[in-house]
Design a protein around this motif. Sequence first.
Motif, PDB file in Angstrom:
ATOM      1  N   CYS A  65       0.796  -1.096   0.022  1.00 53.59           N
ATOM      2  CA  CYS A  65       0.006  -0.004   0.189  1.00 53.59           C
ATOM      3  C   CYS A  65       0.894   1.214  -0.071  1.00 53.59           C
ATOM      4  CB  CYS A  65      -0.965  -0.087   1.140  1.00 53.59           C
ATOM      5  SG  CYS A  65      -2.014   1.431   1.318  1.00 53.59           S
ATOM      6  N   PHE A  66       0.977   2.127  -0.931  1.00 61.61           N
ATOM      7  CA  PHE A  66       1.644   3.124  -1.355  1.00 61.61           C
ATOM      8  C   PHE A  66       0.986   4.296  -1.380  1.00 61.61           C
ATOM      9  CE2 PHE A  66       4.186   6.315  -3.935  1.00 61.61           C
ATOM     10  CZ  PHE A  66       5.386   6.018  -3.356  1.00 61.61           C
ATOM     11  N   SER A  67       1.484   5.669  -0.742  1.00 60.05           N
ATOM     12  CA  SER A  67       0.712   6.692  -0.673  1.00 60.05           C
ATOM     13  C   SER A  67       1.683   7.997  -0.378  1.00 60.05           C
ATOM     14  CB  SER A  67      -0.260   6.985   0.316  1.00 60.05           C
ATOM     15  OG  SER A  67      -1.189   8.156   0.568  1.00 60.05           O
ATOM     16  N   GLY A  68       1.653   8.971  -1.227  1.00 62.43           N
ATOM     17  CA  GLY A  68       2.287  10.163  -0.689  1.00 62.43           C
ATOM     18  C   GLY A  68       1.560  10.943   0.174  1.00 62.43           C
ATOM     19  N   TYR A  69       1.944  12.271   0.347  1.00 63.45           N
ATOM     20  CA  TYR A  69       0.925  13.277   1.293  1.00 63.45           C
ATOM     21  C   TYR A  69      -0.317  13.277   0.879  1.00 63.45           C
ATOM     22  CZ  TYR A  69      -0.037  16.869   4.520  1.00 63.45           C
ATOM     23  OH  TYR A  69      -0.485  17.641   5.319  1.00 63.45           O
ATOM     24  N   ARG A  70      -1.211  12.881   1.520  1.00 62.30           N
ATOM     25  CA  ARG A  70      -2.762  12.477   1.122  1.00 62.30           C
ATOM     26  C   ARG A  70      -3.515  13.785   0.981  1.00 62.30           C
ATOM     27  NH1 ARG A  70      -5.754   6.794   1.565  1.00 62.30           N
ATOM     28  NH2 ARG A  70      -3.965   5.824   1.060  1.00 62.30           N
ATOM     29  N   ALA A  71      -3.087  14.960   1.723  1.00 65.96           N
ATOM     30  CA  ALA A  71      -3.885  16.349   1.443  1.00 65.96           C
ATOM     31  C   ALA A  71      -3.334  16.972   0.178  1.00 65.96           C
ATOM     32  CB  ALA A  71      -3.425  17.132   2.827  1.00 65.96           C
ATOM     33  N   GLY A  72      -2.410  16.366  -0.588  1.00 70.10           N
ATOM     34  CA  GLY A  72      -2.097  17.081  -1.906  1.00 70.10           C
ATOM     35  C   GLY A  72      -1.141  18.469  -1.737  1.00 70.10           C
ATOM     36  N   GLY A  73      -0.777  18.890  -2.834  1.00 70.11           N
ATOM     37  CA  GLY A  73      -0.007  20.136  -2.767  1.00 70.11           C
ATOM     38  C   GLY A  73       1.278  19.885  -2.252  1.00 70.11           C
ATOM     39  N   SER A  74       2.023  18.815  -2.376  1.00 67.85           N
ATOM     40  CA  SER A  74       3.256  18.233  -1.833  1.00 67.85           C
ATOM     41  C   SER A  74       4.139  17.858  -2.898  1.00 67.85           C
ATOM     42  CB  SER A  74       3.015  17.336  -0.695  1.00 67.85           C
ATOM     43  OG  SER A  74       4.170  17.103   0.091  1.00 67.85           O
ATOM     44  N   PRO A  76       6.467  15.278  -4.786  1.00 66.19           N
ATOM     45  CA  PRO A  76       6.069  13.868  -5.256  1.00 66.19           C
ATOM     46  C   PRO A  76       6.649  12.814  -4.861  1.00 66.19           C
ATOM     47  CG  PRO A  76       7.311  14.845  -7.113  1.00 66.19           C
ATOM     48  CD  PRO A  76       7.030  16.128  -5.819  1.00 66.19           C
ATOM     49  N   SER A  77       5.996  11.730  -4.839  1.00 71.23           N
ATOM     50  CA  SER A  77       6.477  10.295  -4.314  1.00 71.23           C
ATOM     51  C   SER A  77       6.477   9.253  -5.483  1.00 71.23           C
ATOM     52  CB  SER A  77       5.796   9.670  -3.101  1.00 71.23           C
ATOM     53  OG  SER A  77       6.097  10.614  -2.149  1.00 71.23           O
ATOM     54  N   PHE A  78       7.534   8.540  -5.581  1.00 72.21           N
ATOM     55  CA  PHE A  78       7.525   7.659  -6.578  1.00 72.21           C
ATOM     56  C   PHE A  78       7.724   6.081  -6.159  1.00 72.21           C
ATOM     57  CE2 PHE A  78      11.291   6.207  -9.916  1.00 72.21           C
ATOM     58  CZ  PHE A  78      10.328   5.870 -10.671  1.00 72.21           C
ATOM     59  N   LEU A  79       6.936   5.224  -6.762  1.00 74.00           N
ATOM     60  CA  LEU A  79       7.112   3.635  -6.537  1.00 74.00           C
ATOM     61  C   LEU A  79       7.792   3.092  -7.718  1.00 74.00           C
ATOM     62  CD1 LEU A  79       6.526   1.194  -5.147  1.00 74.00           C
ATOM     63  CD2 LEU A  79       4.140   1.188  -6.034  1.00 74.00           C
ATOM     64  N   SER A  80       9.003   2.243  -7.681  1.00 76.50           N
ATOM     65  CA  SER A  80       9.533   1.808  -8.671  1.00 76.50           C
ATOM     66  C   SER A  80       9.681   0.508  -8.425  1.00 76.50           C
ATOM     67  CB  SER A  80      10.961   2.544  -8.710  1.00 76.50           C
ATOM     68  OG  SER A  80      11.713   1.712  -9.875  1.00 76.50           O
ATOM     69  N   ASP A 105       0.878  16.118  -8.072  1.00 76.73           N
ATOM     70  CA  ASP A 105       1.418  16.089  -9.300  1.00 76.73           C
ATOM     71  C   ASP A 105       2.791  15.642  -9.128  1.00 76.73           C
ATOM     72  OD1 ASP A 105      -0.876  17.015 -10.727  1.00 76.73           O
ATOM     73  OD2 ASP A 105      -0.324  19.037 -10.480  1.00 76.73           O
ATOM     74  N   GLY A 106       3.070  14.644 -10.276  1.00 75.75           N
ATOM     75  CA  GLY A 106       4.272  14.050  -9.988  1.00 75.75           C
ATOM     76  C   GLY A 106       4.261  12.741  -9.311  1.00 75.75           C
ATOM     77  N   ASP A 107       3.467  12.516  -8.392  1.00 77.33           N
ATOM     78  CA  ASP A 107       3.391  10.905  -7.803  1.00 77.33           C
ATOM     79  C   ASP A 107       3.360   9.843  -9.059  1.00 77.33           C
ATOM     80  OD1 ASP A 107       3.453  12.259  -5.294  1.00 77.33           O
ATOM     81  OD2 ASP A 107       1.384  11.726  -4.817  1.00 77.33           O
ATOM     82  N   HIS A 108       4.164   9.167  -9.241  1.00 77.23           N
ATOM     83  CA  HIS A 108       3.915   8.029 -10.253  1.00 77.23           C
ATOM     84  C   HIS A 108       4.675   6.742  -9.799  1.00 77.23           C
ATOM     85  CE1 HIS A 108       8.213  10.059 -10.675  1.00 77.23           C
ATOM     86  NE2 HIS A 108       8.498   8.999 -11.564  1.00 77.23           N
ATOM     87  N   MET A 109       4.225   5.637 -10.583  1.00 72.60           N
ATOM     88  CA  MET A 109       4.314   4.372 -10.460  1.00 72.60           C
ATOM     89  C   MET A 109       4.953   3.967 -11.830  1.00 72.60           C
ATOM     90  SD  MET A 109       2.442   1.244  -9.061  1.00 72.60           S
ATOM     91  CE  MET A 109       0.990   1.328 -10.005  1.00 72.60           C
ATOM     92  N   SER A 110       6.173   2.842 -11.651  1.00 78.05           N
ATOM     93  CA  SER A 110       6.694   2.320 -12.910  1.00 78.05           C
ATOM     94  C   SER A 110       6.972   0.941 -12.488  1.00 78.05           C
ATOM     95  CB  SER A 110       8.093   2.841 -13.368  1.00 78.05           C
ATOM     96  OG  SER A 110       9.113   2.767 -12.370  1.00 78.05           O
ATOM     97  N   VAL A 111       6.565   0.005 -13.537  1.00 78.39           N
ATOM     98  CA  VAL A 111       6.723  -1.478 -13.140  1.00 78.39           C
ATOM     99  C   VAL A 111       7.491  -1.803 -14.626  1.00 78.39           C
ATOM    100  CG1 VAL A 111       5.594  -3.540 -12.994  1.00 78.39           C
ATOM    101  CG2 VAL A 111       4.459  -1.554 -12.014  1.00 78.39           C
ATOM    102  N   THR A 112       8.772  -2.073 -14.364  1.00 79.53           N
ATOM    103  CA  THR A 112       9.500  -2.453 -15.687  1.00 79.53           C
ATOM    104  C   THR A 112      10.540  -3.691 -15.649  1.00 79.53           C
ATOM    105  OG1 THR A 112      11.230  -0.875 -14.733  1.00 79.53           O
ATOM    106  CG2 THR A 112       9.720  -0.004 -16.371  1.00 79.53           C
ATOM    107  N   GLU A 139       0.230   9.059 -13.258  1.00 80.07           N
ATOM    108  CA  GLU A 139       1.406   8.857 -14.005  1.00 80.07           C
ATOM    109  C   GLU A 139       1.893   7.119 -13.880  1.00 80.07           C
ATOM    110  OE1 GLU A 139       2.570  11.024 -16.191  1.00 80.07           O
ATOM    111  OE2 GLU A 139       1.306  12.765 -15.396  1.00 80.07           O
ATOM    112  N   PHE A 140       1.863   6.573 -14.942  1.00 81.67           N
ATOM    113  CA  PHE A 140       1.978   5.190 -14.744  1.00 81.67           C
ATOM    114  C   PHE A 140       2.254   4.405 -15.744  1.00 81.67           C
ATOM    115  CE2 PHE A 140      -0.694   0.798 -14.755  1.00 81.67           C
ATOM    116  CZ  PHE A 140      -0.256   0.570 -13.603  1.00 81.67           C
ATOM    117  N   LEU A 141       3.254   3.594 -15.630  1.00 82.36           N
ATOM    118  CA  LEU A 141       4.184   2.934 -16.744  1.00 82.36           C
ATOM    119  C   LEU A 141       4.281   1.567 -16.402  1.00 82.36           C
ATOM    120  CD1 LEU A 141       5.953   2.656 -18.962  1.00 82.36           C
ATOM    121  CD2 LEU A 141       7.867   3.271 -17.736  1.00 82.36           C
ATOM    122  N   ILE A 142       4.020   0.377 -17.346  1.00 77.86           N
ATOM    123  CA  ILE A 142       4.312  -0.853 -17.146  1.00 77.86           C
ATOM    124  C   ILE A 142       5.020  -1.171 -18.376  1.00 77.86           C
ATOM    125  CG2 ILE A 142       3.425  -3.204 -16.886  1.00 77.86           C
ATOM    126  CD1 ILE A 142       1.045  -2.351 -15.467  1.00 77.86           C
ATOM    127  N   ALA A 143       5.978  -1.903 -18.530  1.00 77.74           N
ATOM    128  CA  ALA A 143       7.161  -2.221 -19.592  1.00 77.74           C
ATOM    129  C   ALA A 143       7.662  -3.371 -19.363  1.00 77.74           C
ATOM    130  CB  ALA A 143       8.353  -1.047 -19.546  1.00 77.74           C
TER     131      ALA A 143
END
Length: 372
Positions: A65-74, A76-80, A105-112, A139-143
């Motif tokens: 379970c992955f979460s950045g700062y939930r109130a927003g405006g912060s 970004p966090s990244f799950l790689s 904005d900028g929170d993103h996940m990549s699965v590669t 922002e979501f990438l699966i490769a």
Amino acid sequence: ISVSLSSPDDIISISDRSMIDHNFAVNGGGIYYYSTIQGVGGTLAISGDVQIVDNAASSTGGGICFSGYRAGGSSPSFLSLNGSLIFSGNTAVHGAAIYFYGTNDGDHMSVTDGVSIEGNTAAQNGGGICCITPTGSAEFLIANSSITHNTGGTGGGIYLLTNSGGAVTFLETVISENTAQNGAAGSGGGVWFQNSTAERPVIISLNGTQIMQNDALAQGGGIYLIGGPGEFSFRMSKSSVSENTAATNGGGLLMSSAGGVIDVQESTIEGNTAGGSGGGFYYANSREGTSAQIHLTKDTISGNRAGREGGGLRFSSSLGAVITDITDGQISGNTADTNSGGGIWHGGNSDTLTLQGSAAVTGNVSREGNGG
């Protein structure tokens, strides 16, 4: 593992042959990663031959379970997730293997590069992955990875819900044998996606990807995609959507948007089955005053079947316009069982269909209706 970010640019890494298995929590059966301090973002990077298996959550994220700062405006966090990772046998209500919650904005996940997400089960959304972005863009990438044999109520393989637009990309990936089983809400056997904002664009891309043998108890056996009210773009190139099934509409793909551009090139849509309409590909323009441009170029659409109309393609302009051109493609061997348009059903209040180049419509059947 519970990780609470406290410093800017925190990085947590798990690698080599680590194993996280048979753990339980309310959220994040294996790993719970979150930011509780405004302005603080960070990275969770998992690589190598790590296995995250047989974990359970009574709410979200059986594996992670992955979460950045939930109130927003912060920040970004990244799950790689990278390499020969295995997510298997995890269970949760939402996001059996992975639950990703993005609010910045900028929170993103990549699965590669070889990740396998296989045999996970969610009671509701996202048998493999559940990604929700209520305020940050998706922002979501699966490769070069695989999402297989997962089960969810909605979104058997992947469930993606955004209120802020975003970009979703699949490259050289296999999404197969997943099931959406929640009755009338069981849509998106392979992938379920919905955008609800008109303020930001949505871009969906598939390149060299296989969507095959997925099943939905409602709509969209392979892909269920609601582009929403905003700017919309869908591009599929050198990919295949094959042998998927839906109890109602859209055996291979079901798509709706307020206009936009849909571009399918050098791809195959074959052997899909819909109990309702659109055995191969079902599209409807959802807003008056808009225009959807659909370009099908050098594609093969064959052997699809619809219980009602549009064995191969079923495109509707009942609200906004649908302008379709089919260039140098082949539409063959498709069947509509109880209505019209064995190969193509194209209609509505404002529709245009053009066949050009070496386009061929051959050997299609409308068993009880018109227009073989």
